[in-house]
Motif scaffolding. Structure first.
Motif, PDB file in Angstrom:
ATOM      1  N   SER A  75       0.833  -1.210   0.000  1.00 12.93           N
ATOM      2  CA  SER A  75       0.000   0.000   0.000  1.00 12.93           C
ATOM      3  C   SER A  75       0.862   1.252   0.000  1.00 12.93           C
ATOM      4  CB  SER A  75      -0.929   0.000   1.215  1.00 12.93           C
ATOM      5  OG  SER A  75      -1.847  -1.069   1.158  1.00 12.93           O
ATOM      6  N   SER A  78       2.183   2.065  -3.289  1.00 10.03           N
ATOM      7  CA  SER A  78       1.204   2.509  -4.282  1.00 10.03           C
ATOM      8  C   SER A  78       0.771   3.957  -4.094  1.00 10.03           C
ATOM      9  CB  SER A  78      -0.042   1.612  -4.228  1.00 10.03           C
ATOM     10  OG  SER A  78      -0.735   1.789  -3.005  1.00 10.03           O
ATOM     11  N   ILE A  79       1.043   4.570  -2.918  1.00  5.73           N
ATOM     12  CA  ILE A  79       0.624   5.940  -2.661  1.00  5.73           C
ATOM     13  C   ILE A  79       1.598   6.595  -1.695  1.00  5.73           C
ATOM     14  CG2 ILE A  79      -0.918   5.267  -0.753  1.00  5.73           C
ATOM     15  CD1 ILE A  79      -2.817   7.519  -1.681  1.00  5.73           C
ATOM     16  N   THR A  80       1.945   7.850  -1.944  1.00  4.59           N
ATOM     17  CA  THR A  80       2.859   8.570  -1.056  1.00  4.59           C
ATOM     18  C   THR A  80       2.116   9.049   0.184  1.00  4.59           C
ATOM     19  OG1 THR A  80       2.420  10.727  -2.055  1.00  4.59           O
ATOM     20  CG2 THR A  80       4.167   9.365  -3.063  1.00  4.59           C
ATOM     21  N   ASP A  83       0.013  12.200  -0.675  1.00  5.96           N
ATOM     22  CA  ASP A  83      -1.239  11.919  -1.382  1.00  5.96           C
ATOM     23  C   ASP A  83      -2.230  11.188  -0.491  1.00  5.96           C
ATOM     24  OD1 ASP A  83      -0.342  13.149  -3.665  1.00  5.96           O
ATOM     25  OD2 ASP A  83       0.323  11.301  -4.630  1.00  5.96           O
ATOM     26  N   PHE A  84      -1.720  10.308   0.352  1.00  8.42           N
ATOM     27  CA  PHE A  84      -2.571   9.576   1.290  1.00  8.42           C
ATOM     28  C   PHE A  84      -3.256  10.541   2.256  1.00  8.42           C
ATOM     29  CE2 PHE A  84      -2.921   7.605   5.537  1.00  8.42           C
ATOM     30  CZ  PHE A  84      -3.801   6.575   5.264  1.00  8.42           C
ATOM     31  N   ARG A  87      -5.862  12.698   0.403  1.00  7.27           N
ATOM     32  CA  ARG A  87      -7.071  11.943   0.035  1.00  7.27           C
ATOM     33  C   ARG A  87      -8.015  11.824   1.231  1.00  7.27           C
ATOM     34  NH1 ARG A  87     -10.893  10.551  -2.994  1.00  7.27           N
ATOM     35  NH2 ARG A  87     -11.029   8.503  -3.968  1.00  7.27           N
ATOM     36  N   ASP A 151      -9.316   3.274  -1.409  1.00  9.08           N
ATOM     37  CA  ASP A 151     -10.204   4.421  -1.224  1.00  9.08           C
ATOM     38  C   ASP A 151     -11.491   4.042  -0.508  1.00  9.08           C
ATOM     39  OD1 ASP A 151      -8.811   6.627  -2.842  1.00  9.08           O
ATOM     40  OD2 ASP A 151      -8.856   4.986  -4.274  1.00  9.08           O
TER      41      ASP A 151
END
Length: 345
Positions: A75, A78-80, A83-84, A87, A151
């Protein structure tokens, strides 16, 4: 030879029968050589529900660093972190959710994976309580359960990258009146006046100066000198006035005078009790998250001082809105999550 062979066999059988079934008897050595049972260490499986609770507790505190540390390696790849955090924070802001409660319902644990279901209730300012049942999957890494983030852990409707959008319905700000019922502060059509020096003529100047003095209180001599010494197309800002206050000068409309109409908070008795009435202000960038979760738009104004600030909850009325799930590719609504009507102050 046969006699010796049989003799040796008899000796061996005799020795074996003397030492018993466990082995050969040796003088001074115990004949019982059975081993004790091996020690058994039982390592309990980590609590998958506790890992999910830690994640949600961090979410309640806007602690995105801790949340991110509880994600699985896949996980995190897949996302910094940035950005996490964005979001999750933007979802709470868009929902106008200032807080939420949750309850872990059940867990299913396998050797290297598990899943936990929980019930979450977002408390929102604009559309009331928003409840969902969510299932989170976990992976065992270094004997710790790690969240497989997606998400849908915010809201199931956000699966696949969908986003939330609030269509705000903001009521007009409440008016402030004096004891005689005259408006001191109210939402009104108003006009901002200015002069374009190059458009002023000798004839219009004779009308312009006294009318500006009547409306704005600006010295006629000082204004005449400023007009004479200002570049032709450089505007000279004058004052703001209500529709009623400026009706006369707008009907005369002397050459060189211009105005811009707008609808905004207007203070009719400017200077009278202004320190008590106060003023409104824009939302500071550092306060955006706080006020969005209270149901405000980024460009809303709120009380900054005096009665405007003291009576903010009353003067602002009750904001309303409709929350949609939007497909980020098409920009079209996927579904409507909830809505509420605005109520005036």
């Amino acid at each position: 030879m046969k006699f010796l062979r049989w003799f040796n066999i008899l000796v061996i059988l005799t020795l074996l029968s003397a030492c018993g079934p466990t082995g050969i008897a040796i003088p001074g050595v115990p004949t019982d050589t059975s081993l004790p049972p091996p020690p058994v260490t039982i390592i309990p499986a980590p609590d998958a529900g506790a890992a999910v609770s830690a994640y949600l507790d961090a979410f309640k505190a806007d602690d995105y660093n801790t949340m991110y540390s509880l994600l699985s390696k896949a996980s995190q790849d897949s996302i910094t972190l940035e950005d996490f955090a964005k979001r999750n924070k933007e979802a709470l802001d868009e929902m106008s959710s200032g807080s939420f409660d949750y309850q872990v319902l059940s867990s299913l644990v396998n050797t290297y994976s598990s899943e936990v279901s929980y019930h979450i209730i977002y408390h929102t300012a604009l559309i009331g309580d928003l409840e969902r049942d969510i299932v989170v999957h976990l992976a065992l890494e270094n004997n710790q359960w790690k969240i497989k983030w997606e998400d849908a852990l915010i809201l199931p409707e956000l699966a696949g990258g969908n986003v939330l959008r609030m269509d705000y319905n903001t009521p007009a700000r409440g008016n402030i009146y004096d004891r005689d019922g005259n408006a001191i502060a109210a939402q009104s059509d108003a006009y901002a006046f200015y002069i374009v020096p190059g458009d002023v003529t000798e004839d219009s100047l004779k009308t312009l100066l006294p009318e500006i003095f009547r409306l704005c209180g600006i010295s006629m001599d000082a204004l005449a000198e400023q007009i004479a010494n200002t570049p032709a197309q450089y505007p000279i800002l004058l004052c703001e006035a209500s529709d009623k206050e400026s009706e006369r000068i707008r009907s005369i409309s002397p050459s060189g005078l211009q105005w811009q109409e707008y609808n905004s908070r207007y203070y009719f008795q400017q200077g009278v009790g202004s320190n008590i009435v106060g003023y409104t202000r824009s939302i500071d960038p550092a306060e955006v998250d706080k006020y969005r979760r209270l149901g405000y738009k980024v460009d809303d104004r709120l009380g900054g001082a005096g009665i405007e600030k003291w009576a903010e909850n009353y003067l602002a009325g009750k904001h309303g809105g409709t929350l949609y799930v939007i497909n980020p590719t098409t920009g079209q609504p996927v579904t409507k999550v909830g809505e509420s009507e605005a109520k005036p102050a």
